[in-house]
Design a protein around this motif. Structure first.
Motif, mmCIF file in Angstrom:
data_model
loop_
_atom_site.group_PDB
_atom_site.id
_atom_site.type_symbol
_atom_site.label_atom_id
_atom_site.label_comp_id
_atom_site.label_asym_id
_atom_site.label_seq_id
_atom_site.Cartn_x
_atom_site.Cartn_y
_atom_site.Cartn_z
ATOM 1 N N TYR A 138 0.846 -1.203 0.000
ATOM 2 C CA TYR A 138 0.000 0.000 0.000
ATOM 3 C C TYR A 138 0.881 1.252 0.000
ATOM 4 O O TYR A 138 0.618 2.214 -0.743
ATOM 5 N N PHE A 139 1.914 1.225 0.830
ATOM 6 C CA PHE A 139 2.819 2.379 0.893
ATOM 7 C C PHE A 139 3.571 2.564 -0.425
ATOM 8 O O PHE A 139 3.760 3.698 -0.888
ATOM 9 N N LEU B 93 3.591 5.990 -2.658
ATOM 10 C CA LEU B 93 4.781 6.677 -3.168
ATOM 11 C C LEU B 93 4.698 6.896 -4.679
ATOM 12 O O LEU B 93 5.134 7.931 -5.197
ATOM 13 N N LEU B 94 4.131 5.929 -5.377
ATOM 14 C CA LEU B 94 4.122 5.992 -6.834
ATOM 15 C C LEU B 94 2.966 6.801 -7.401
ATOM 16 O O LEU B 94 3.090 7.381 -8.484
ATOM 17 N N THR B 95 1.842 6.846 -6.700
ATOM 18 C CA THR B 95 0.637 7.430 -7.296
ATOM 19 C C THR B 95 0.119 8.675 -6.593
ATOM 20 O O THR B 95 -0.729 9.383 -7.154
ATOM 21 N N SER B 96 0.567 8.950 -5.381
ATOM 22 C CA SER B 96 0.016 10.075 -4.626
ATOM 23 C C SER B 96 0.327 11.403 -5.317
ATOM 24 O O SER B 96 1.416 11.596 -5.883
ATOM 25 N N LYS C 151 3.703 16.506 -0.226
ATOM 26 C CA LYS C 151 4.555 16.029 0.864
ATOM 27 C C LYS C 151 5.026 14.594 0.603
ATOM 28 O O LYS C 151 6.174 14.251 0.909
ATOM 29 N N ILE C 152 4.142 13.773 0.040
ATOM 30 C CA ILE C 152 4.503 12.389 -0.270
ATOM 31 C C ILE C 152 5.450 12.340 -1.466
ATOM 32 O O ILE C 152 6.456 11.617 -1.442
ATOM 33 N N GLU D 112 -6.754 1.349 6.202
ATOM 34 C CA GLU D 112 -6.602 2.125 7.433
ATOM 35 C C GLU D 112 -5.147 2.117 7.902
ATOM 36 O O GLU D 112 -4.572 3.171 8.211
ATOM 37 N N GLN D 113 -4.570 0.930 7.959
ATOM 38 C CA GLN D 113 -3.177 0.847 8.396
ATOM 39 C C GLN D 113 -2.232 1.333 7.302
ATOM 40 O O GLN D 113 -1.165 1.867 7.597
ATOM 41 N N GLY D 114 -2.631 1.166 6.050
ATOM 42 C CA GLY D 114 -1.817 1.705 4.963
ATOM 43 C C GLY D 114 -1.690 3.215 5.044
ATOM 44 O O GLY D 114 -0.597 3.775 4.872
#
Length: 414
Positions: free
Chosen positions: A188-189, A193-196, A200-201, A392-394
C-alpha cells in the motif's frame, strides 16, 4: 492433577502429529485471554509447550493470549484453574477468522488492498508496477530462500540533477510469515509513493532512494497462506520432523541470548543452528551490506501496536537514542491523526515488550551503524486484521513514514 497432565499430554502430542499432514483449518481452536500472576503464566506455558503444539501465545497488557486446540481445551482450563488464573474466550473458532481473511474482495485481476495475496501475486504486483513506472523503478532481488524463491523488492529512485547518490531508506516486512498485514501495508505504501499527488509524499519519494521488500520470508509466508495460517518461521528442515527457524532471531547480534530457543521443534522462536543459518537472513544481510549510504532501516511487524528502537535485548540507550525517540514520537503523532490509533513507545523492546536477541534491526544498527533504525509493530489481534480495512493501516503507515522523515530532516539527518 500434574500427574494427569504428563500422562495425557504425550497422547495429545501423538494425535496432533498424526493429523500433521491434513490441512490446518484451526476449526474450533479457541483464543483465550488469561489474567493473573505472571509467574503462573510461565508455569502454564512450561507445562504445555513441550508436549502440545501452541500455535500462538503472547503476553501483552498484563494478560496472556493463547490459542488452544479443541482436544486440549478442557486440560488447559484445568491447568489454569490449578494455578488460580482467570480465563476468557475471545475467539470461539479461529477458523472463522481465516475464512474472513480468505474471503477478501479482489477486484478481478487487479491487485488491491481489500484482500490478502500470496507471495507470487505480490511479486507480480511489483513486476507490473515496475513496468508502469519503468523510468524510475526497478525490481531488485535481495536474497534467496531455502526453497529457492527470490526475496524480491522494489527500488524507487526518481531522476535527479544532483551528482551525489541519494541516501537510502530500506524497508523490510513479512519476516514473520503469519503477520499478513505487514506485506499488505508495505505494498500500500509503495502504491502511495508511486501514485500520490500529495506534494509532501512526492517530496519524500523524490528526496531518497527507496528499497522496499514486502516479504523477506517468502517460503514461510507462502506456507502460512496455503497450509498453516499461524506459521511464523522459515521452511528449512531442522530435524526429521521439525522445520524452520525464526528469521528474526537468526541475525548475528547477541544470537540466542534472549527471547529465542535452541530447540529446533519449537513452533515459534527457534533461533537456528547458528547465526545466519537461514538462507533468507544470510543472503539478505549480504545484500544490505553492499548498499552504501543507508540512512534508515525500517522493519514492519504485527501486532503489538508499538514503535521499537535498538537494542531489543537491552534497556541501555544507544548514542542517538534521544534523537530516535524524538523522531519516533513525531512519526506516531502523524499516524495518530489518521485514525486516532495510539501506539506505545518509542522505546526498546526490553523496556515495553520483552527482551529479544538476533533480530534484523539490531544487527543493522550494530554491524552497519545505520543511524535511523526502527521496528513498527502494527495493529491487530492474534495476527488478524480485516482485509477490507487494510487501507486504514496503509494510510497510517504512509503518514508515519512522512512524520519520521520530516523530523529526521529537522534534526539534520537528511
Amino acid at each position: 492433577m500434574l500427574f494427569y497432565l504428563f500422562i495425557c499430554l504425550p497422547i495429545i502430542q501423538v494425535s496432533l502429529a498424526e493429523s500433521a499432514y491434513e490441512y490446518k483449518s484451526y476449526k474450533n481452536y479457541k483464543l483465550y485471554e488469561v489474567e493473573g500472576d505472571h509467574e503462573n503464566f510461565n508455569k502454564v506455558l512450561e507445562n504445555l509447550k513441550d508436549f502440545v503444539e501452541l500455535p500462538y501465545f503472547e503476553t501483552r497488557n498484563d494478560k496472556l493470549e493463547i490459542l488452544i486446540a479443541p482436544d486440549v481445551n478442557s486440560l488447559f482450563e484445568e491447568i489454569t484453574s490449578f494455578y488460580d488464573l482467570k480465563t476468557k474466550v475471545v475467539v470461539e473458532d479461529y477458523s472463522e477468522i481465516i475464512r474472513l481473511e480468505k474471503s477478501g474482495y479482489r477486484r478481478n485481476s487487479v491487485f488491491s488492498w481489500t484482500a490478502y495475496y500470496d507471495v507470487d501475486e505480490i511479486y507480480a504486483y511489483l513486476g507490473n508496477i515496475s513496468k508502469e513506472y519503468s523510468n524510475w523503478t526497478e525490481v531488485v532481488v535481495g536474497g534467496e530462500s531455502y526453497e529457492g524463491r527470490k526475496i524480491v523488492g522494489l527500488r524507487i529512485n526518481t531522476p535527479t540533477e544532483a551528482d551525489e547518490p541519494k541516501k537510502i531508506i530500506f524497508i523490510e516486512s513479512g519476516i514473520h510469515a503469519r503477520e499478513w498485514i505487514t506485506p499488505a501495508t508495505t505494498t500500500y505504501f509503495i502504491n502511495q509513493l508511486l501514485t500520490s499527488t500529495d506534494p509532501k509524499i512526492t517530496s519524500i519519494r523524490d528526496q531518497f532512494e527507496w528499497q522496499i521488500f514486502p516479504t523477506v520470508n517468502p517460503d514461510g509466508y507462502h506456507y502460512s497462506f496455503t497450509w498453516d495460517r499461524m506459521w511464523r518461521k522459515t521452511r528449512s528442515k531442522s530435524t526429521f520432523f521439525c522445520y524452520g527457524a525464526d528469521p528474526n532471531r537468526n541475525w548475528d547480534y547477541n544470537w540466542l541470548q534472549h527471547g529465542a530457543t535452541s530447540n529446533p521443534c519449537n513452533y515459534q522462536t527457534y533461533g537456528g543452528s547458528e547465526p545466519f543459518s537461514e538462507k533468507e537472513t544470510r543472503t539478505l544481510s549480504e545484500y544490505i551490506q553492499h548498499l552504501d549510504n543507508i540512512l534508515a532501516y525500517v522493519a514492519f511487524h504485527a501486532d503489538a501496536q508499538m514503535l521499537l528502537v535498538p537494542y531489543s535485548d537491552s534497556v541501555d540507550h544507544i548514542d542517538n537514542y534521544d534523537d530516535l525517540i524524538k523522531i519516533g514520537k513525531t512519526s506516531l503523532e502523524y499516524g495518530y491523526k489518521v485514525n486516532g490509533a495510539k501506539y506505545d513507545g518509542p522505546a526498546t523492546a526490553a523496556e515495553i515488550l520483552y527482551k529479544a536477541s538476533g533480530g534484523s534491526m539490531d544487527w543493522v544498527r550494530h554491524a552497519l551503524g545505520t543511524p535511523l533504525v526502527y521496528t513498527y509493530e502494527l495493529r491487530g489481534r492474534s495476527f488478524h486484521w480485516p482485509p477490507d480495512r487494510i487501507y486504514e493501516q496503509g494510510d497510517e503507515v504512509t503518514q508515519m513514514m512522512l512524520g519520521l522523515i520530516t523530523e529526521a530532516c529537522n534534526l539534520d539527518y537528511c
